[in-house]
Each structure stands twice: as C-alpha cells, then as structure tokens.
Design an enzyme around this catalytic site. Structure first.
Site, PDB file in Angstrom:
ATOM      1  N   HIS A  72     -11.065  -5.655 -35.474  1.00  0.00           N
ATOM      2  CA  HIS A  72     -10.486  -5.415 -36.788  1.00  0.00           C
ATOM      3  C   HIS A  72     -11.139  -6.330 -37.811  1.00  0.00           C
ATOM      4  CE1 HIS A  72      -6.761  -2.823 -36.328  1.00  0.00           C
ATOM      5  NE2 HIS A  72      -7.376  -2.767 -35.173  1.00  0.00           N
ATOM      6  N   TYR A 202       0.818  -6.750 -43.603  1.00  0.00           N
ATOM      7  CA  TYR A 202       1.846  -7.797 -43.745  1.00  0.00           C
ATOM      8  C   TYR A 202       2.536  -7.531 -45.081  1.00  0.00           C
ATOM      9  CZ  TYR A 202      -0.345 -10.585 -40.003  1.00  0.00           C
ATOM     10  OH  TYR A 202      -0.836 -11.040 -38.788  1.00  0.00           O
ATOM     11  N   PRO A 293       4.999 -16.330 -35.185  1.00  0.00           N
ATOM     12  CA  PRO A 293       3.882 -15.420 -34.939  1.00  0.00           C
ATOM     13  C   PRO A 293       3.232 -14.825 -36.195  1.00  0.00           C
ATOM     14  CG  PRO A 293       5.944 -14.423 -34.264  1.00  0.00           C
ATOM     15  CD  PRO A 293       6.256 -15.829 -34.639  1.00  0.00           C
ATOM     16  N   LYS A 297      -1.266 -17.018 -34.196  1.00  0.00           N
ATOM     17  CA  LYS A 297      -1.948 -18.196 -33.666  1.00  0.00           C
ATOM     18  C   LYS A 297      -1.568 -18.556 -32.236  1.00  0.00           C
ATOM     19  CE  LYS A 297      -4.347 -18.208 -36.518  1.00  0.00           C
ATOM     20  NZ  LYS A 297      -5.688 -17.880 -36.177  1.00  0.00           N
ATOM     21  N   TYR A 383      -6.969 -17.433 -40.381  1.00  0.00           N
ATOM     22  CA  TYR A 383      -6.462 -16.316 -39.565  1.00  0.00           C
ATOM     23  C   TYR A 383      -7.448 -15.962 -38.454  1.00  0.00           C
ATOM     24  CZ  TYR A 383      -4.061 -11.872 -38.624  1.00  0.00           C
ATOM     25  OH  TYR A 383      -3.362 -10.844 -38.007  1.00  0.00           O
TER      26      TYR A 383
HETATM   27  P1  FAS Z   1       3.698 -18.776 -21.695  1.00  0.00           P
HETATM   28  O1  FAS Z   1       5.113 -19.037 -22.087  1.00  0.00           O
HETATM   29  O2  FAS Z   1       3.062 -17.466 -22.007  1.00  0.00           O
HETATM   30  O3  FAS Z   1       3.525 -18.973 -20.102  1.00  0.00           O
HETATM   31  C1  FAS Z   1       4.221 -19.998 -19.417  1.00  0.00           C
HETATM   32  C2  FAS Z   1       4.402 -19.530 -17.978  1.00  0.00           C
HETATM   33  O4  FAS Z   1       5.021 -20.571 -17.231  1.00  0.00           O
HETATM   34  C3  FAS Z   1       5.326 -18.309 -17.881  1.00  0.00           C
HETATM   35  O5  FAS Z   1       4.728 -17.327 -17.065  1.00  0.00           O
HETATM   36  C4  FAS Z   1       6.595 -18.865 -17.244  1.00  0.00           C
HETATM   37  O6  FAS Z   1       7.233 -17.912 -16.412  1.00  0.00           O
HETATM   38  C5  FAS Z   1       6.046 -20.027 -16.423  1.00  0.00           C
HETATM   39  N1  FAS Z   1       7.003 -21.080 -16.157  1.00  0.00           N
HETATM   40  C6  FAS Z   1       7.960 -21.580 -16.984  1.00  0.00           C
HETATM   41  N2  FAS Z   1       8.631 -22.580 -16.375  1.00  0.00           N
HETATM   42  C7  FAS Z   1       8.085 -22.731 -15.125  1.00  0.00           C
HETATM   43  C8  FAS Z   1       8.348 -23.595 -14.021  1.00  0.00           C
HETATM   44  N3  FAS Z   1       9.307 -24.511 -14.086  1.00  0.00           N
HETATM   45  N4  FAS Z   1       7.605 -23.448 -12.892  1.00  0.00           N
HETATM   46  C9  FAS Z   1       6.602 -22.518 -12.835  1.00  0.00           C
HETATM   47  N5  FAS Z   1       6.302 -21.668 -13.839  1.00  0.00           N
HETATM   48  C10 FAS Z   1       7.043 -21.782 -14.979  1.00  0.00           C
HETATM   49  N6  FAS Z   1       1.966 -15.252 -30.264  1.00  0.00           N
HETATM   50  C11 FAS Z   1       1.213 -14.562 -31.138  1.00  0.00           C
HETATM   51  O7  FAS Z   1       0.110 -15.005 -31.461  1.00  0.00           O
HETATM   52  N7  FAS Z   1       1.661 -13.371 -31.660  1.00  0.00           N
HETATM   53  C12 FAS Z   1       2.881 -12.847 -31.302  1.00  0.00           C
HETATM   54  O8  FAS Z   1       3.280 -11.797 -31.774  1.00  0.00           O
HETATM   55  C13 FAS Z   1       3.679 -13.528 -30.386  1.00  0.00           C
HETATM   56  N8  FAS Z   1       4.888 -13.015 -29.986  1.00  0.00           N
HETATM   57  C14 FAS Z   1       5.660 -13.732 -29.109  1.00  0.00           C
HETATM   58  C15 FAS Z   1       6.901 -13.228 -28.669  1.00  0.00           C
HETATM   59  C16 FAS Z   1       7.708 -13.967 -27.786  1.00  0.00           C
HETATM   60  C17 FAS Z   1       9.058 -13.414 -27.325  1.00  0.00           C
HETATM   61  C18 FAS Z   1       7.277 -15.232 -27.329  1.00  0.00           C
HETATM   62  C19 FAS Z   1       8.156 -16.075 -26.401  1.00  0.00           C
HETATM   63  C20 FAS Z   1       6.039 -15.727 -27.728  1.00  0.00           C
HETATM   64  C21 FAS Z   1       5.219 -14.973 -28.618  1.00  0.00           C
HETATM   65  N9  FAS Z   1       3.965 -15.430 -29.031  1.00  0.00           N
HETATM   66  C22 FAS Z   1       3.186 -14.751 -29.905  1.00  0.00           C
HETATM   67  C23 FAS Z   1       3.443 -16.652 -28.546  1.00  0.00           C
HETATM   68  C24 FAS Z   1       2.888 -16.409 -27.178  1.00  0.00           C
HETATM   69  O9  FAS Z   1       1.897 -15.429 -27.241  1.00  0.00           O
HETATM   70  C25 FAS Z   1       2.425 -17.744 -26.651  1.00  0.00           C
HETATM   71  O10 FAS Z   1       1.682 -18.456 -27.619  1.00  0.00           O
HETATM   72  C26 FAS Z   1       1.623 -17.621 -25.376  1.00  0.00           C
HETATM   73  O11 FAS Z   1       2.365 -16.899 -24.447  1.00  0.00           O
HETATM   74  C27 FAS Z   1       1.315 -19.034 -24.902  1.00  0.00           C
HETATM   75  O12 FAS Z   1       0.865 -18.963 -23.611  1.00  0.00           O
HETATM   76  P2  FAS Z   1       1.265 -20.096 -22.549  1.00  0.00           P
HETATM   77  O13 FAS Z   1       1.084 -21.421 -23.179  1.00  0.00           O
HETATM   78  O14 FAS Z   1       0.522 -19.731 -21.319  1.00  0.00           O
HETATM   79  O15 FAS Z   1       2.850 -19.961 -22.329  1.00  0.00           O
HETATM   80  C1  PHB Z   2       1.066  -8.181 -32.679  1.00  0.00           C
HETATM   81  O1  PHB Z   2       0.266  -7.214 -32.696  1.00  0.00           O
HETATM   82  O2  PHB Z   2       1.921  -8.349 -31.783  1.00  0.00           O
HETATM   83  C2  PHB Z   2       0.996  -9.207 -33.783  1.00  0.00           C
HETATM   84  C3  PHB Z   2      -0.042  -9.133 -34.704  1.00  0.00           C
HETATM   85  C4  PHB Z   2      -0.115 -10.086 -35.719  1.00  0.00           C
HETATM   86  C5  PHB Z   2       0.856 -11.073 -35.791  1.00  0.00           C
HETATM   87  C6  PHB Z   2       1.892 -11.149 -34.857  1.00  0.00           C
HETATM   88  C7  PHB Z   2       1.963 -10.211 -33.841  1.00  0.00           C
HETATM   89  O3  PHB Z   2       0.793 -11.992 -36.795  1.00  0.00           O
END
Ligand code: FAS
Ligand code: PHB
Length: 390
Positions: A72, A202, A293, A297, A383
């Site tokens: 994109h 956005y 989000p 980032k 971004y």
């Molecule tokens: P994660 O949380 O992805 O992974 C951590 C892992 O550790 C998980 O699999 C968990 O099950 C495991 N774990 C936890 N405790 C443990 C333990 N005690 N023992 C063993 N394993 C354990 N980012 C964006 O850029 N755009 C978005 O739209 C966006 N939407 C999101 C929506 C939600 C609901 C959430 C929660 C996050 C969102 N994020 C978004 C942010 C997300 O993408 C994170 O930045 C990304 O998952 C980070 O990755 P990790 O650091 O690997 O953490």
């Molecule tokens: C998404 O596609 O999930 C998305 C894209 C841009 C954002 C957040 C989430 O800033």
C-alpha cells in the site's frame, strides 16, 4: 532440558526471535501457554512496515507474504466532507504492506515446526528463575502435566502484556512504568466485503473515529470508536454498518457491506516499562510496551525489538561480548518512545473526546496535516517506520 535461549511466548516477537537466532546458529526453545489453534486464530495487527517485511523475507518466512500481501502506498485522512490522500512513496520513499498478523504467526509457526527449534504449546506454570546469574532457568509444566526445567544461558520474555516476564523484571530492578488508558476503545469487525477503498481510511467524525482497513480483495477489516465499557452484544451487525457508513460518508462514495465473520471490542492504552532487562532476562514486544493501534506500530515495534535483541544475543553467546546486550534496553526504548508518541498523537488527533474546544483543535490539526507537505512527511515517515536504531 537445556538450550542457549529460553523464549517465553510464541507471538510474533518470540517466534521471530527464535528464527533469527536459529539462522545464526543459536539454539532456543519456545514455550507457549496457549494451543497452536488459539495462537493462530488471534486477530490483531494488519499493517507491516517495510523493515518488518524485509526482516521476515531475510528470515526465510516471507514467500507467502510477498504472494498474498498487499503493498500500500498511503492512507486517507478524512474529516466530514474531505478525504485527503497521503502518498507515502512521494513523501518519504517508503510504503507499507497489508498482511494480517495471524498470517505472519502461521508462517513463523510452520517454519518453526518444519525443522526449527522446539516450540512447546499448552505449557503452564511458567516461572523464570535465577535470571540475575549466568545460568537462568525456566520452570514450567508440560502439556502432558509433567514438571519441567529448561536450563539456559539467556531468557527472552516475549509473553505479551499479561505475561510473567515483565513482573519478574520489575521485581528485581529499579523499574518505572508509564501508562495512559484512553477514554475510548475500538470495536473491530472482519467482514466478507470487498474493501470500498484502495488505501486505508482514517476518519474523524463528531460521532467518533472510524478506520477502514482490509485483509484481501474480498475481506475488509473495519474499526469504530466506542466507549471502553461497550458490550459487543449491544452491537448488531446492522448497527455497526450504520455507524461505519455515517462516519465514512462522502459524496459519491459508498461503503461495501457483507457478512461479519468476527467482531470484538479492544481497549486502548499506551504503556511502557523500563528497563527491558533484568540480568539474563530480556523483554521484547508487548511484554515491555503497548501502543494504541491507531499508528499501526504494535507488531512492527515487536519486530524491531527482536531484530536488535537477536543481534545482541549472537554477540554475547558467540563472541562473549556484552556491549550490545548492555545497550539493548536503552537502544530499544528510544524507538519505543518514538512509536509511543506517534501512536498517541494519531490517537489524540483522530478520536472524538472532550468538549467542542477539543474537537476544534483536532480539526485544525487534521486540516494542517492535509494542507502541509512537511506535516504529511512527518506522519508518513513515522507511519512507514523510521530506520532501525534511529
Ligand atoms: P503477543 O501478545 O502477540 O504474544 C505473546 C504470547 O505469549 C502469546 O501467544 C501468549 O499466549 C503467550 N503467553 C502469555 N503469557 C505466557 C506465559 N506465562 N507462558 C507462556 N506463554 C505466554 N497492533 C497493531 O499494529 N495493529 C492492530 O490493529 C493491533 N490490534 C490489536 C488487537 C488486540 C486485541 C491486541 C491484544 C493487540 C493488538 N495489536 C495491534 C498489537 C499486537 O499486534 C501486538 O503488538 C503484537 O501481538 C505483539 O507481539 P508479541 O510481543 O509477540 O506479543
Ligand atoms: C488493521 O488492518 O488491523 C489495522 C490497520 C491500521 C491500524 C490498525 C489496525 O492503524
């Protein structure tokens, strides 16, 4: 069990760290407390910065991303009656990719299970121990219920916001945490609807923010601002589509609707914990920081952390030099704060909150960005992702 690096958490941070270390000849074991199905089904991020794409490609897990991902070249910023395109390549020479975090996770898990280091799902009672010495260990219960001990040289805490690693760091260091909980949340849907736009939209609106993203030419990902205590059961599909149509309304344009295949409410917070290290325990990704989000980032920051950490651990474990691990936390936190500021700035500018004075300030900020190339360049550079280490 013995390995060089014990990795707690098989999200993108832990899986990519294990892969990057393995490519450099460093052994690791990844411990995950959920099932493979659960981890692969979690719908989260959608935007990958170019350095994330390049890192995944160099790690040998970028083939499907380059086949199925969507490059994109910008975003639209909208406020009622106006939709303005920011063209990233002309502003900063970079673009971004749309490829769901679920797909990134599946690609990393597939590679890990295809001859990569051990990845143990459904473990429990994970406890990092003796991280202040040179021989840390991780105690846990295996999926079969047997107690295990993983002896290692380093432990990586990539277990997300609710994991056990950050509390271990906080308990043994002079830690500080910073938190901002926002007075709103996102209601997100995944829908079988062809995206009605070529680039993400956005949109600021008096009734609340809305974001139009996508996952493929036939799947749209959309979000709308709701109050933080919103119950998803109070939001019928019709109510969601009606609110999205109102907030994206523009002369001569219409929203494509379709079957909603997933919907959820996700809270919005900024959170940073420093330092990202305690002895031989290093934090990376959401274990150390959370960004709203709006700036896309979260996932990219996790990738930046583990890119730095992998290089530092290779130098420590192969060259016996500790300079990079000693600098890791400070180096990583510079990017963490840059991404935290940018995510806060995008969130504060686009989400309706406060009184009419606040709304006028937001609209003035949006109009300024849409009218000023330098202001657009600053948004585009942040971004699409600043160079690692900057
Ligand atoms: P994660 O949380 O992805 O992974 C951590 C892992 O550790 C998980 O699999 C968990 O099950 C495991 N774990 C936890 N405790 C443990 C333990 N005690 N023992 C063993 N394993 C354990 N980012 C964006 O850029 N755009 C978005 O739209 C966006 N939407 C999101 C929506 C939600 C609901 C959430 C929660 C996050 C969102 N994020 C978004 C942010 C997300 O993408 C994170 O930045 C990304 O998952 C980070 O990755 P990790 O650091 O690997 O953490
Ligand atoms: C998404 O596609 O999930 C998305 C894209 C841009 C954002 C957040 C989430 O800033």
């Amino acid at each position: 069990m013995r390995t060089q690096v014990g990795i707690i958490g098989a999200g993108p941070a832990g899986l990519l760290l294990s892969r990057l270390l393995w490519l450099q000849g460093i052994d690791s074991v990844v411990l995950e407390n959920r099932s493979r199905d659960y981890v692969e089904a979690r719908i989260r991020a959608g935007i990958l910065e170019q350095h994330t794409v390049d890192t995944l490609t160099a790690a040998g897990v970028g083939d499907r991303l380059r086949r199925e991902g969507l490059e994109h070249s910008g975003i639209y910023l909208q406020h009622p009656g106006t939709r303005h395109k920011l063209d990233f390549p002309s502003l900063c020479g970079r673009s971004v990719w749309v490829y769901g975090q679920t797909e990134v996770t599946k690609d990393l898990i597939r590679a890990q299970l295809d001859g990569g280091p051990p990845l143990l799902f459904e473990v429990s009672d994970v406890v990092p121990e003796d991280v202040d010495g040179d021989s840390p260990r991780v105690r846990f219960t295996g999926a079969d219920g047997t107690p295990q001990v993983l002896e290692c040289e380093v432990v990586a805490g990539t277990d997300g916001f609710h994991g056990v690693s950050r509390p271990t760091v906080v308990a043994g260091t002079d830690s500080r945490t910073w938190e901002r909980v926002y007075p709103f949340a996102w209601l997100g849907i995944l829908a079988e609807a062809p995206p009605a736009t070529d680039e993400l939209i956005y949109a600021w609106h008096p009734e609340g923010f809305a974001l139009h993203s996508m996952r493929s030419p036939s799947i749209s990902r959309l979000y709308l601002q709701v109050s933080p205590d919103e119950r998803i059961d109070d939001w019928s599909d019709d109510r969601i589509w009606a609110n999205l149509a109102t907030r994206f309304a523009l002369e001569g344009w219409s929203l494509n609707t379709g079957r909603v295949i997933e919907k959820s409410v996700l809270p919005m917070r900024s959170f940073v914990s420093a330092p990202m290290r305690r002895g031989r325990l290093f934090l990376a990704g959401d274990a150390a920081h959370i960004v709203p989000p709006t700036g896309a980032k979260g996932l990219n920051l996790a990738v930046a952390d583990v890119t730095l950490l992998a290089t530092a651990l290779v130098r420590l474990l192969q060259e016996k030099e500790s300079d990079l691990v000693d600098a890791y936390s400070d180096t990583a936190l510079r990017r963490v704060w840059r991404c935290t500021h940018f995510s806060w700035w995008m969130t504060s500018m686009l989400h309706r909150h406060g009184d009419d004075f606040d709304a006028r300030l937001q609209l003035s900020q949006l109009e300024r960005v849409c009218a000023s190339e330098p202001a657009q360049r600053e948004l585009a550079e942040n971004y699409t992702g600043l160079p690692i280490g900057s």
